[in-house]
Design an enzyme around this catalytic site. Structure first.
Site, PDB file in Angstrom:
ATOM      1  N   ASP A   1      -1.052  -0.039  -4.801  1.00 51.06           N
ATOM      2  CA  ASP A   1      -2.323   0.565  -5.190  1.00 51.06           C
ATOM      3  C   ASP A   1      -2.130   1.980  -5.717  1.00 51.06           C
ATOM      4  O   ASP A   1      -2.835   2.437  -6.599  1.00 51.06           O
ATOM      5  CB  ASP A   1      -3.311   0.549  -4.018  1.00 51.06           C
ATOM      6  CG  ASP A   1      -2.686   1.015  -2.709  1.00 51.06           C
ATOM      7  OD1 ASP A   1      -1.477   1.320  -2.655  1.00 51.06           O
ATOM      8  OD2 ASP A   1      -3.427   1.045  -1.699  1.00 51.06           O
ATOM      9  N   HIS A   2      -1.132   2.655  -5.172  1.00 52.13           N
ATOM     10  CA  HIS A   2      -0.848   4.045  -5.553  1.00 52.13           C
ATOM     11  C   HIS A   2       0.523   4.412  -5.029  1.00 52.13           C
ATOM     12  O   HIS A   2       1.160   3.627  -4.308  1.00 52.13           O
ATOM     13  CB  HIS A   2      -1.905   4.999  -4.971  1.00 52.13           C
ATOM     14  CG  HIS A   2      -2.045   4.859  -3.484  1.00 52.13           C
ATOM     15  ND1 HIS A   2      -1.115   5.354  -2.595  1.00 52.13           N
ATOM     16  CD2 HIS A   2      -2.989   4.246  -2.727  1.00 52.13           C
ATOM     17  CE1 HIS A   2      -1.481   5.060  -1.356  1.00 52.13           C
ATOM     18  NE2 HIS A   2      -2.613   4.378  -1.407  1.00 52.13           N
TER      19      HIS A   2
ATOM     20  N   ASP B   1       0.846  -1.198   0.000  1.00 54.00           N
ATOM     21  CA  ASP B   1       0.000   0.000   0.000  1.00 54.00           C
ATOM     22  C   ASP B   1       0.879   1.244   0.000  1.00 54.00           C
ATOM     23  O   ASP B   1       1.670   1.467   0.919  1.00 54.00           O
ATOM     24  CB  ASP B   1      -0.907  -0.008   1.231  1.00 54.00           C
ATOM     25  CG  ASP B   1      -2.093   0.927   1.083  1.00 54.00           C
ATOM     26  OD1 ASP B   1      -1.913   2.064   0.607  1.00 54.00           O
ATOM     27  OD2 ASP B   1      -3.215   0.531   1.455  1.00 54.00           O
TER      28      ASP B   1
ATOM     29  N   ASP C   1       2.001   2.665   3.588  1.00 56.34           N
ATOM     30  CA  ASP C   1       1.155   3.832   3.337  1.00 56.34           C
ATOM     31  C   ASP C   1       1.043   4.722   4.568  1.00 56.34           C
ATOM     32  O   ASP C   1       1.159   5.948   4.475  1.00 56.34           O
ATOM     33  CB  ASP C   1      -0.230   3.341   2.903  1.00 56.34           C
ATOM     34  CG  ASP C   1      -1.225   4.460   2.667  1.00 56.34           C
ATOM     35  OD1 ASP C   1      -1.070   5.188   1.687  1.00 56.34           O
ATOM     36  OD2 ASP C   1      -2.158   4.587   3.488  1.00 56.34           O
TER      37      ASP C   1
ATOM     38  N   HIS D   1      -9.921  -2.912   6.546  1.00 55.14           N
ATOM     39  CA  HIS D   1      -9.420  -1.685   5.936  1.00 55.14           C
ATOM     40  C   HIS D   1      -9.663  -1.729   4.432  1.00 55.14           C
ATOM     41  O   HIS D   1     -10.174  -2.718   3.897  1.00 55.14           O
ATOM     42  CB  HIS D   1      -7.934  -1.516   6.260  1.00 55.14           C
ATOM     43  CG  HIS D   1      -7.469  -0.094   6.270  1.00 55.14           C
ATOM     44  ND1 HIS D   1      -6.640   0.415   5.303  1.00 55.14           N
ATOM     45  CD2 HIS D   1      -7.730   0.923   7.128  1.00 55.14           C
ATOM     46  CE1 HIS D   1      -6.387   1.696   5.571  1.00 55.14           C
ATOM     47  NE2 HIS D   1      -7.047   2.023   6.667  1.00 55.14           N
TER      48      HIS D   1
ATOM     49  N   THR E   1      -7.935  -2.016   1.529  1.00 53.80           N
ATOM     50  CA  THR E   1      -7.417  -3.054   0.640  1.00 53.80           C
ATOM     51  C   THR E   1      -8.088  -4.406   0.854  1.00 53.80           C
ATOM     52  O   THR E   1      -8.670  -4.972  -0.081  1.00 53.80           O
ATOM     53  CB  THR E   1      -5.894  -3.177   0.785  1.00 53.80           C
ATOM     54  OG1 THR E   1      -5.294  -1.961   0.332  1.00 53.80           O
ATOM     55  CG2 THR E   1      -5.347  -4.344  -0.026  1.00 53.80           C
TER      56      THR E   1
ATOM     57  N   SER F   1      -7.074   4.274  -1.696  1.00 51.79           N
ATOM     58  CA  SER F   1      -6.826   2.836  -1.633  1.00 51.79           C
ATOM     59  C   SER F   1      -8.076   1.989  -1.828  1.00 51.79           C
ATOM     60  O   SER F   1      -7.965   0.784  -2.085  1.00 51.79           O
ATOM     61  CB  SER F   1      -6.185   2.473  -0.285  1.00 51.79           C
ATOM     62  OG  SER F   1      -4.918   3.062  -0.171  1.00 51.79           O
TER      63      SER F   1
ATOM     64  N   HIS G   1       2.078   8.672   5.035  1.00 52.50           N
ATOM     65  CA  HIS G   1       1.094   9.681   5.419  1.00 52.50           C
ATOM     66  C   HIS G   1       1.566  10.491   6.626  1.00 52.50           C
ATOM     67  O   HIS G   1       1.297  11.690   6.728  1.00 52.50           O
ATOM     68  CB  HIS G   1      -0.247   9.021   5.757  1.00 52.50           C
ATOM     69  CG  HIS G   1      -1.102   8.730   4.567  1.00 52.50           C
ATOM     70  ND1 HIS G   1      -1.401   9.672   3.606  1.00 52.50           N
ATOM     71  CD2 HIS G   1      -1.735   7.583   4.178  1.00 52.50           C
ATOM     72  CE1 HIS G   1      -2.174   9.126   2.674  1.00 52.50           C
ATOM     73  NE2 HIS G   1      -2.389   7.863   2.994  1.00 52.50           N
TER      74      HIS G   1
END
Length: 526
Positions: free
Chosen positions: A380-381, A63, A339, A174, A176, A113, A343
C-alpha cells in the site's frame, strides 16, 4: 537455476571458512553471468501473454512493504537458508510481470493505509483515513458518508457468484481489510466504542458491524480483532483475566454469536485457535470465521506455534475452502504487521513478517494454477526504511556497516530509519551501535529524527503479477488501476463487455469484433 543457487550457497560457505572474498568462485568467470542472463532472456522470450479468463483472483498486500523492504527480505530469506542472501529469489521475484504504483492519497503526498486500500480494492483514490468512500467524503465527518460509498472488487466477485475471502495478520477490521467491505469516514471506528456520539446518532456504523452486515456471506474471514465483536467488558475466551482484551461494544451486541446463528444451517465454523482451525476439513466448509486474537495477531517471531496459526497456515485453509466453488474465488491476503514492525523501528520484526508473507505466496502458487489464477503482490505504501553503508557481500542484513562514521567515529547498523523511535542520545551524542544489542528481535534501529512512531514513505511501490492478463500490470500506474485489471481479467464488475469466451479465452468486445470483420472483408475485396 536451482543448481546455480546451490552452487552459490556452497561456494559462499567454503570461501567464508577459508577467509577468502565473500562471494562464490564461479562469479569471477564472465561465463557464469552470461549464461545466467541468457537463460533469463530465453525464459522471457517464452513467456506466455495469456488472454484467458481468470477464474481465481488473489491479491497479496504487504502493508508497508516498499522496495527496500522487499530487497532486505530477499537477503534475509537467503541468509536464513545459509546463503549469502543477495542472489536469493523471493517467490514474488519469480512473477514475470512487474510494475510500479503511485501511492499518494487524494489529499496526501505520503499516504496512509486506508486511502490506499480504497484505491487498490475499490478502484478509486480517496482521502487518508477513509475506507470504501470517495474523495468527496471527509475524514471523521459522518454526514459525508452517504452517497459517497464505493464498492470493492471483493463485492464485485461476490456478485458474480464467486467465493470471497479475507486473511490478515492484523485485526480483521483494520484499514486494509475494511476497505473490502466497509464504507467509513474514519478508519479508527473499529467498534461503536471508538465512535463519537454524534456519528452514532447520525446513523454511521462501526467497521466491525459492517463486516457482517454490508456483504452477507463472506466465505472466509481470518485474522485478529475478537474484542471488537463482543459486548463491553465481556471477558476474552483466551485471556479472561486481562481487562484490555475484553469486549468493547457499547451496543452490547455479540457479533460472533449473531454470525453463528445466521449461519446455523450452513457449513459454517467459528474458530479462535490453531487447533480448531487445523481440525477442519476444508472440503466440508463453506464459511469460516477465524478470530485468533483480541486485536492484531502477534509478530511471527513472537507467535505461539501451538495456539496461533501462521499467515501461511491461514492462507492454505482459505484457498482450500474457496476452491469448493466451481465459479472461482477472490482472496485478499494481508501481511499487515510488516507495517507495524517498521512503525516501531523494529526492522527484524518487519522483515521476518515479509519473509512469512513470501512463504504464503509460494504456498498459494502450489495450490493454484497460473493458467486460471491471476495473482498480484504489492504494497500500500513504503516506509522511511533503508539499508546501506557499503556492507560486504553476505553481511548479515541486521549487522553493522564495515566502517565507523568519519564524523563522530561511531559504528552504525546497515539498517537505518529516516525518523522514528530509534533516535537515541548517550551523553548528548549518538549511540555507538557496536555496543547495542542490534541483533535482538526488538532492537530499534537508529533514526535521524526522533518520533514516537516511524512514518510511511512516499515513493512508488512494486506490483508483481502472474497469471491471466498479468501483462496488463505494466509501467508506472496509479494505484487504483490494480483492481480494474483484476476485474477485467475475471470478467467481473464493470468489465464484462469483452467476455465473449471461446475455450476459456477472453474474446474481443463487439466493437472490436466488428472492426476485425470489416478489416477482414476489406482485405478480401482489395
Amino acid at each position: 537455476m536451482k543448481t546455480s543457487g546451490l552452487l552459490i550457497a556452497c561456494s559462499f560457505l567454503i570461501s567464508g571458512y577459508m577467509g577468502m572474498p565473500q562471494f562464490p568462485e564461479q562469479e569471477k568467470n564472465p561465463k557464469f553471468w552470461n549464461d545466467w542472463a541468457q537463460q533469463t532472456l530465453k525464459d522471457s522470450l517464452e513467456q506466455d501473454f495469456s488472454n484467458k479468463k481468470a477464474k481465481n483472483l488473489i491479491l497479496f498486500l504487504g502493508d508497508g512493504m516498499g522496495v527496500p523492504t522487499v530487497t532486505a527480505a530477499r537477503i534475509l530469506k537467503g541468509q536464513l537458508s545459509g546463503q549469502s542472501g543477495e542472489e536469493t529469489q523471493l517467490e514474488m521475484d519469480k512473477f514475470p510481470f512487474v510494475s510500479l504504483a503511485k501511492t499518494y492519497n487524494t489529499n496526501a503526498q505520503v499516504p496512509d493505509s486506508a486511502g490506499t486500500a480504497t484505491a487498490y480494492l475499490c478502484g478509486v483514490k480517496a482521502n487518508e483515513g477513509t475506507v470504501g468512500v470517495s474523495a468527496a467524503a471527509v475524514r471523521s465527518q459522518c454526514n459525508t458518508t452517504k452517497g459517497n460509498e464505493v464498492t470493492s472488487i471483493l463485492r464485485w466477485a461476490k456478485d458474480a457468484g464467486k467465493s470471497v475471502g479475507i486473511v490478515t495478520t492484523t485485526r480483521v477490521n483494520h484499514a486494509t481489510p475494511s476497505a473490502a467491505y466497509a464504507h467509513c469516514v474514519d478508519r479508527d471506528w473499529y467498534s461503536d466504542n471508538d465512535m463519537p456520539e454524534e456519528a452514532l446518532r447520525s446513523g454511521c456504523k462501526d467497521i466491525a458491524r459492517q463486516l457482517f452486515e454490508n456483504i452477507p456471506l463472506i466465505n472466509v474471514i481470518m485474522g485478529g480483532g475478537r474484542k471488537f465483536m463482543y459486548p463491553m467488558n465481556m471477558s476474552d475466551v483466551e485471556y479472561p483475566d486481562i481487562t484490555k482484551h475484553s469486549g468493547t461494544r457499547k451496543d452490547k451486541r455479540n457479533l460472533v454469536e449473531e454470525w453463528k446463528n445466521i449461519m446455523k444451517d450452513e457449513k459454517a465454523h467459528y474458530v479462535w485457535n490453531k487447533e480448531q482451525l487445523k481440525s477442519l476439513n476444508p472440503k466440508n466448509v463453506d464459511y469460516l470465521l477465524g478470530l485468533f486474537e483480541p486485536s492484531d495477531m502477534p509478530y511471527d517471531l513472537d507467535r505461539n506455534n501451538n495456539t496461533d496459526p501462521s499467515l501461511t497456515e491461514m492462507v492454505e485453509v482459505a484457498i482450500k475452502i474457496l476452491q469448493n466453488n466451481p465459479n472461482g474465488f477472490y482472496l485478499l491476503v494481508e501481511g499487515g504487521r510488516i507495517d507495524h514492525g517498521h512503525h516501531e523501528g523494529k526492522a527484524k520484526q518487519a522483515l521476518y513478517e515479509a519473509v512469512e508473507m513470501d512463504r504464503a505466496i509460494g504456498l498459494a502458487g502450489r495450490l493454484t494454477s497460473i493458467h486460471d489464477t491471476l495473482s498480484v503482490v504489492t504494497a500500500d505504501h513504503s516506509h522511511v526504511f533503508s539499508f546501506g553503508g557499503y556492507t560486504q557481500r553476505g553481511n548479515t542484513i541486521f549487522g553493522l556497516a564495515p566502517k565507523t562514521s568519519d564524523v563522530d567515529h561511531k559504528s552504525y547498523t546497515s539498517i537505518l530509519y529516516g525518523n522514528g523511535p530509534g533516535y537515541k542520545l548517550v551523553k548528548g551524542e549518538r549511540e555507538n551501535a557496536s555496543v547495542a544489542k542490534y541483533d535482538e528481535k526488538n532492537y530499534q534501529a537508529q533514526a535521524a529524527v526522533p518520533l514516537s512512531m516511524e512514518t510511511h514513505g512516499g515513493e512508488d511501490v512494486a506490483v508483481f503479477a502472474k497469471g491471466p492478463m498479468a501483462h496488463l500490470l505494466h509501467g508506472v500506474q496509479e494505484q487504483n488501476y490494480i483492481p480494474h485489471v483484476m476485474a477485467y481479467a475475471a470478467c467481473i464488475g464493470q468489465n464484462k463487455n469483452h467476455c465473449m469466451l471461446k475455450d476459456g479465452a477472453v474474446g474481443l468486445t463487439p466493437m472490436f469484433s466488428s472492426i476485425a470483420t470489416i478489416l477482414t472483408i476489406t482485405r478480401l475485396l482489395c
